[in-house]
Design an enzyme around this catalytic site. Structure first.
Site, PDB file in Angstrom:
ATOM      1  N   VAL A   1       0.850  -1.186   0.000  1.00 18.92           N
ATOM      2  CA  VAL A   1       0.000   0.000   0.000  1.00 18.92           C
ATOM      3  C   VAL A   1       0.886   1.236   0.000  1.00 18.92           C
ATOM      4  O   VAL A   1       1.690   1.433   0.916  1.00 18.92           O
ATOM      5  CB  VAL A   1      -0.932   0.032   1.228  1.00 18.92           C
ATOM      6  CG1 VAL A   1      -1.842   1.266   1.189  1.00 18.92           C
ATOM      7  CG2 VAL A   1      -1.768  -1.247   1.307  1.00 18.92           C
TER       8      VAL A   1
ATOM      9  N   GLY B   1       1.280   5.503   0.067  1.00 18.12           N
ATOM     10  CA  GLY B   1       0.557   6.537   0.797  1.00 18.12           C
ATOM     11  C   GLY B   1      -0.008   6.002   2.100  1.00 18.12           C
ATOM     12  O   GLY B   1      -1.040   6.451   2.588  1.00 18.12           O
TER      13      GLY B   1
ATOM     14  N   GLY C   1      -4.467   8.815   6.378  1.00 19.37           N
ATOM     15  CA  GLY C   1      -5.686   8.843   5.585  1.00 19.37           C
ATOM     16  C   GLY C   1      -6.140   7.506   5.034  1.00 19.37           C
ATOM     17  O   GLY C   1      -6.181   6.496   5.738  1.00 19.37           O
TER      18      GLY C   1
ATOM     19  N   ASP D   1       9.304   7.097  -2.501  1.00 20.79           N
ATOM     20  CA  ASP D   1       8.845   8.190  -3.355  1.00 20.79           C
ATOM     21  C   ASP D   1       8.365   7.546  -4.641  1.00 20.79           C
ATOM     22  O   ASP D   1       9.172   7.099  -5.463  1.00 20.79           O
ATOM     23  CB  ASP D   1       9.988   9.173  -3.620  1.00 20.79           C
ATOM     24  CG  ASP D   1       9.593  10.308  -4.566  1.00 20.79           C
ATOM     25  OD1 ASP D   1       8.453  10.302  -5.077  1.00 20.79           O
ATOM     26  OD2 ASP D   1      10.429  11.194  -4.804  1.00 20.79           O
TER      27      ASP D   1
ATOM     28  N   TYR E   1      -4.800  18.526 -10.142  1.00 16.72           N
ATOM     29  CA  TYR E   1      -5.260  17.333  -9.417  1.00 16.72           C
ATOM     30  C   TYR E   1      -6.308  16.581 -10.236  1.00 16.72           C
ATOM     31  O   TYR E   1      -6.249  15.352 -10.376  1.00 16.72           O
ATOM     32  CB  TYR E   1      -5.827  17.752  -8.064  1.00 16.72           C
ATOM     33  CG  TYR E   1      -6.233  16.610  -7.174  1.00 16.72           C
ATOM     34  CD1 TYR E   1      -5.266  15.841  -6.514  1.00 16.72           C
ATOM     35  CD2 TYR E   1      -7.579  16.302  -6.952  1.00 16.72           C
ATOM     36  CE1 TYR E   1      -5.632  14.799  -5.690  1.00 16.72           C
ATOM     37  CE2 TYR E   1      -7.944  15.261  -6.126  1.00 16.72           C
ATOM     38  CZ  TYR E   1      -6.972  14.517  -5.489  1.00 16.72           C
ATOM     39  OH  TYR E   1      -7.330  13.472  -4.669  1.00 16.72           O
TER      40      TYR E   1
ATOM     41  N   ALA F   1      -6.744  16.617 -13.461  1.00 12.63           N
ATOM     42  CA  ALA F   1      -6.092  15.999 -14.616  1.00 12.63           C
ATOM     43  C   ALA F   1      -5.390  14.702 -14.223  1.00 12.63           C
ATOM     44  O   ALA F   1      -5.482  13.687 -14.924  1.00 12.63           O
ATOM     45  CB  ALA F   1      -5.092  16.972 -15.235  1.00 12.63           C
ATOM     46  N   SER F   2      -4.694  14.726 -13.094  1.00 10.41           N
ATOM     47  CA  SER F   2      -3.971  13.528 -12.652  1.00 10.41           C
ATOM     48  C   SER F   2      -4.930  12.392 -12.339  1.00 10.41           C
ATOM     49  O   SER F   2      -4.683  11.236 -12.691  1.00 10.41           O
ATOM     50  CB  SER F   2      -3.099  13.845 -11.433  1.00 10.41           C
ATOM     51  OG  SER F   2      -3.873  14.067 -10.270  1.00 10.41           O
TER      52      SER F   2
ATOM     53  N   ILE G   1     -13.886  12.628   2.028  1.00  7.43           N
ATOM     54  CA  ILE G   1     -13.577  11.663   3.080  1.00  7.43           C
ATOM     55  C   ILE G   1     -12.754  12.370   4.156  1.00  7.43           C
ATOM     56  O   ILE G   1     -11.921  13.236   3.849  1.00  7.43           O
ATOM     57  CB  ILE G   1     -12.772  10.472   2.520  1.00  7.43           C
ATOM     58  CG1 ILE G   1     -13.418   9.924   1.235  1.00  7.43           C
ATOM     59  CG2 ILE G   1     -12.647   9.376   3.575  1.00  7.43           C
ATOM     60  CD1 ILE G   1     -14.785   9.337   1.381  1.00  7.43           C
TER      61      ILE G   1
END
Length: 254
Positions: A13, A15, A19, A70, A164, A166-167, A197
């Site tokens: 996983v 990130g 969150g 990264d 954001y 667009a990504s 969220i």
């Protein structure tokens, strides 16, 4: 003891330090997976492994790991695959691409640097993870599931988030294309489009603006990260064995 729906599987996983990524680690572990929690903030990834009761309770029989990553750095992604194969002797068969950033600004004021940084993490990072780990799965003849985090913003857009949006729109198209290519190897690829969220990223939205958005949510509240993580786990399991190329909204009806 009841076996979880992903018992015995290795999950990676990104990130994972906060969150949605952190909640995903918790639920996957609860359901029996061994979890590699990857985040650019290594200390946050360690906290994910250490703090959650679900992870800690499985530490005797499951070798959960926190790693610094990264996702926008190709060499870092390749090195993570190598260290994973060295440690676990097999590639992960659950890949959750949750790493993402925002650099919000109006289109007319958005810098190229902020545009590039968001695309590099959110879109290129997802591409690098999919390409690198899907290749390892195919070489090991290991069926698997890849879940990519898009956003409802990628579907409808949002003021101040052209980079954001667009990504995240790119993540949807990339997911659907990868699903068509990887199906022959029994690797499923799906995207999740969260709405509003309760995560640290939401704190970048002014309260007044957020209250306005909530008026458009039929369920009348913010989502909980665990509610999204439950869907991730479903898509990781055999319960979703005929679902691939899907882009699923988790928005409370927004």
């Amino acid at each position: 003891m009841t076996r979880g729906v992903v018992a015995g599987r290795l999950a990676l996983v990104t990130g994972a330090g906060s969150g949605l990524g952190r909640a995903t680690c918790q639920v996957l572990s609860r359901e029996g997976a061994t979890v590699i929690a990857a985040d650019k903030n290594y200390d946050a990834a360690v906290e994910t492994i250490k703090d959650y009761t679900a992870l800690a309770s499985g530490s005797n029989d499951r070798d959960h790991t926190a790693v610094e990553l990264d996702v926008s750095d190709p060499s870092a992604v390749r090195n993570l695959l190598k260290t994973t194969l060295d440690q676990y002797k097999a590639p992960p068969t659950i890949i959750v691409n949750s790493a993402g950033i925002t650099r919000d600004n109006w289109l007319l004021k958005l810098s190229q640097e902020d545009y590039d940084s968001v695309l590099n993490v959110n879109l290129k990072g997802t591409f690098l993870m999919m390409q690198t780990f899907a290749k390892a799965m195919t070489e090991a003849a290991a069926p698997g599931s890849i879940i990519n985090f898009s956003s409802i913003v990628g579907k409808y857009g949002n003021m101040g988030q052209t980079n954001y949006a667009a990504s995240k729109a790119g993540v949807i198209g990339m997911t659907q294309s990868a699903a068509k290519e990887l199906g022959q190897f029994n690797i499923r690829v799906n995207a999740i489009l969260p709405g509003f969220i309760e995560t640290p990223m939401l704190k970048t939205i002014p309260d007044k603006v957020l209250k306005g958005f909530l008026k458009s949510v039929p369920l009348g509240r913010l989502g909980n990260p665990t509610e999204v993580a439950e869907l991730v786990t479903f898509l990781s399991s055999d319960k979703s064995s005929f679902i691939t190329g899907a882009a699923i909204d988790v928005t409370g009806g927004y």
